[in-house]
Design a protein around this motif. Structure first.
Motif, mmCIF file in Angstrom:
data_model
loop_
_atom_site.group_PDB
_atom_site.id
_atom_site.type_symbol
_atom_site.label_atom_id
_atom_site.label_comp_id
_atom_site.label_asym_id
_atom_site.label_seq_id
_atom_site.Cartn_x
_atom_site.Cartn_y
_atom_site.Cartn_z
ATOM 1 N N GLU A 1 0.829 -1.215 0.000
ATOM 2 C CA GLU A 1 0.000 0.000 0.000
ATOM 3 C C GLU A 1 0.857 1.257 0.000
ATOM 4 O O GLU A 1 0.383 2.343 -0.344
ATOM 5 N N VAL A 2 2.143 1.125 0.376
ATOM 6 C CA VAL A 2 3.045 2.280 0.391
ATOM 7 C C VAL A 2 3.559 2.619 -1.015
ATOM 8 O O VAL A 2 3.969 3.742 -1.287
ATOM 9 N N ASP A 3 3.467 1.629 -1.922
ATOM 10 C CA ASP A 3 4.065 1.816 -3.259
ATOM 11 C C ASP A 3 3.554 3.059 -3.981
ATOM 12 O O ASP A 3 4.286 3.680 -4.757
ATOM 13 N N ASP A 4 2.283 3.394 -3.763
ATOM 14 C CA ASP A 4 1.710 4.525 -4.485
ATOM 15 C C ASP A 4 1.939 5.861 -3.791
ATOM 16 O O ASP A 4 1.586 6.917 -4.324
ATOM 17 N N ASP A 5 2.530 5.817 -2.601
ATOM 18 C CA ASP A 5 2.861 7.055 -1.894
ATOM 19 C C ASP A 5 3.994 7.757 -2.645
ATOM 20 O O ASP A 5 4.976 7.122 -3.023
ATOM 21 N N PRO A 6 3.866 9.067 -2.891
ATOM 22 C CA PRO A 6 4.927 9.753 -3.649
ATOM 23 C C PRO A 6 6.287 9.703 -2.954
ATOM 24 O O PRO A 6 7.310 9.946 -3.596
#
Lengths: 304, 304, 304
Positions: free
Chosen positions: B273-278
């Motif tokens: 879920e962190v992958d899409d955090d900029p």
């Protein structure tokens, strides 16, 4: 179409052509950079071999060609039960030349019957390894200026060593060749080489058991690896493997222009202290192996 | 001739040269397309590593060069008992540069003694992995605009993780660096790093046991994999492996310009879920790894 | 961005475009030599497959592109527990296109969700193998001049054979297609193909148990391998594997312009004596497989 299956497939004239081409490649590498552009070589290694595979691949890449292949059976369709002729015909749909190593004697020959592209035997079990023989001949010619009139010591496993048998057969066609065969009694050259090649062609040879007793007479000393996989039991291997180790001391009475060759990989039959001796030619030999394969690829693909 | 064995082999000036060259490669990739034309790189992976091998091979191919190599010991001559120096000298007959990964510490250093071409250490056991450190430094410089003046959190296995040790040593040479060392007590950084690097050079650092208690202070959060193969028993591994998982909740109090790095491959220490955090920078980091290897290859082969 | 996961992902119009492009590549190979220059293809073979891998790699190399990849899981980071999406995203940092074979059904689809570059499914377990279907369709079109109005015999393992299922689904979209389904009762086509594809679309078909009773009606005979790995027990495999062997005798009443296809590798379901029959088209088919992959790579990379 021509295949290279056996080191005797090439006449002395064809060998000379290859050696001359190789010399030109060494001197003018740039001239040959693109002669195999848009060509594909298939490297089918049913048995692993870093050195042979690398030298073929480097040769092809240096000519501007490209490579498809496998380096062991595990990652191929062989596990699905495909026959060798089928694999060869399929790879021949994609590649312009096939280089094949196989643990079974005769596999490359068998493969060549159905192939629509040239096949190079890169070693078939204990049988043939013709590009090693080409490498050996070229190395002698490059270092000595000629192949004729050499006294050649062959040392180590002369019974099972395929490179030794091929070299004896090939080089016996040149004039003025003498052999000194250095091995333990258990690993002497087989009868068929002695009778069919040496005696039949009146090639002078002596058989000795130590390096020391003959080294002063040699122009070439060809060392070979005692390959564990050729022995029938571990005890024989352990007893014999260290018998024929070349070191600085044994080289004391050798000629100043002796050339020490070895097909590599070595285990411990040449001490690393010999590596810095100017007579050590085995790494040069590895490099010559790449260059003669460049010449061979060019000839077989009719690339120039 | 120069080899790259240890991340400390390069001075700050040489690092800066590499980073500047890398930037130019990123901006003007076309300019570098043929600088390694007619060059061969040998990739000797005695231990498998997709990512490192791919990034080196992609780098070389993008520079117009070509590759020979093996990706595991099974398909090489190693099984025939050849020594590392012999393999290196032979591959050096064909290749202009050798990239080597080996499970034994010191193997690339040992190999470099006899090599006639430059060697790059692509990881030797738990010891060194200098191109990962180059990648980490470049990533920080690219994202933050500079390497100086960063508060860097290092999280996970700080005891066995070689990438962490190399990064600490390398980045401690830049001014204004502070460390937050986040690990369970069993996996704290070793004494020699604490004493010889951090304390000796007056680098500020704190040691904490949770991500939450320090994340708000960080400019960089460097997550590491808990590698099963570094543990002595399964129970220790299972107890600790899930302890330091980064997820969205833990990022709530983090700075807006935090950069999250990870050498990859990850198992589950960063939730997808962190992958899409900029702020997630680990896939960018993988790409930077390819670009800095392009710069490194150019420098070591003196290709421009 | 487009992926190719399922053979039904392409419309009849797109297929026609591909076939037309392929014909132009065959006729004007030189025109396409550099269209993928400076491009990298990643070949991720989690399961070995010589033929499919070679044909993709040959296709890319013939277009001037280059390749990074692995041919089995052992030499990849998979053993370190990395997820498929992570591997894909990382390889997508280096490569412009990914070709993926995986033993698990749906793996390439799952991989495509996170991929930033196009993915081609090169086979996922017993599920899909769309480039084989493209090859089959092209071969029929090239040999027969059209795909429409053919009576197609499908012989062998019609229950587990994924290539057969894909071919039925794809070719049923063309008009005038009739099927003769030749298999032992145990290996008949599954219910969902019978109901959802054949009956639903009013495609004429008959089911027979021997080659002889129907061969005179066929325009195409598509033979398939009885794959050991698809069987639940050895006894079933041994009893059935030799049942459907095509030999010269069985071809006696066949049409003169019959085309015999096989996805290869074969084990013994076509006797080698058939290879020299002009109706044998399976090696041509292998070559067409390379050409259509060239066209597919060009389309997916938008290289022209």
């Amino acid at each position: 179409m021509r295949h290279l299956i056996d080191s005797m497939d090439l006449s002395l004239e064809e060998l000379e052509e290859l050696f001359v081409l190789t010399r030109d490649i060494i001197e003018n590498e740039n001239k040959y950079r693109d002669v195999c552009k848009n060509k594909l070589m298939g490297t089918l290694f049913y048995e692993p071999s870093t050195r042979t595979r690398f030298s073929f691949e480097a040769a092809m890449l240096k000519l501007g060609g490209q490579i498809i292949g496998f380096s062991e059976v595990g990652s191929s369709s062989v596990s699905k039960g495909e026959s060798i002729p089928d694999t060869i015909r399929t790879v021949g749909c994609y590649a312009d030349l096939i280089v094949m190593r196989h643990p079974k004697e005769g596999a490359p020959k068998y493969a060549s019957f159905k192939s629509e592209v040239p096949i190079i035997n890169a070693g078939d079990g204990g049988h043939q390894h013709p590009t090693q023989t080409l490498t050996d001949l070229l190395t002698i010619r490059e270092i000595k200026g000629k192949i004729e009139d050499q006294t050649i010591g062959l040392c180590g496993d002369l019974k099972f060593g395929r490179t030794v048998h091929s070299l004896i057969k090939s080089i016996s066609r040149y004039k003025g060749i003498k052999f000194v065969l250095i091995s333990p009694p258990e690993l002497k050259i087989p009868q068929y080489i002695r009778k069919e090649v040496l005696i039949k062609n009146n090639i002078p040879f002596v058989e000795v058991e130590t390096i020391e007793e003959s080294i002063d007479s040699l122009d070439i000393l060809y060392m070979t690896r005692v390959q564990k996989e050729r022995f029938f039991n571990e005890a024989d291997y352990l007893r014999l493997k260290d018998t024929y180790i070349l070191d600085k001391a044994k080289l004391e009475s050798a000629k100043q222009d002796l050339a020490i060759l070895h097909p590599l990989p070595r285990v411990n039959e040449i001490s690393p202290e010999v590596d810095d001796d100017p007579r050590a030619a085995y790494f040069k030999q590895a490099k010559y192996g790449m260059y003669i394969r460049m010449a061979l690829i060019i000839k077989m693909m009719e690339a120039i």
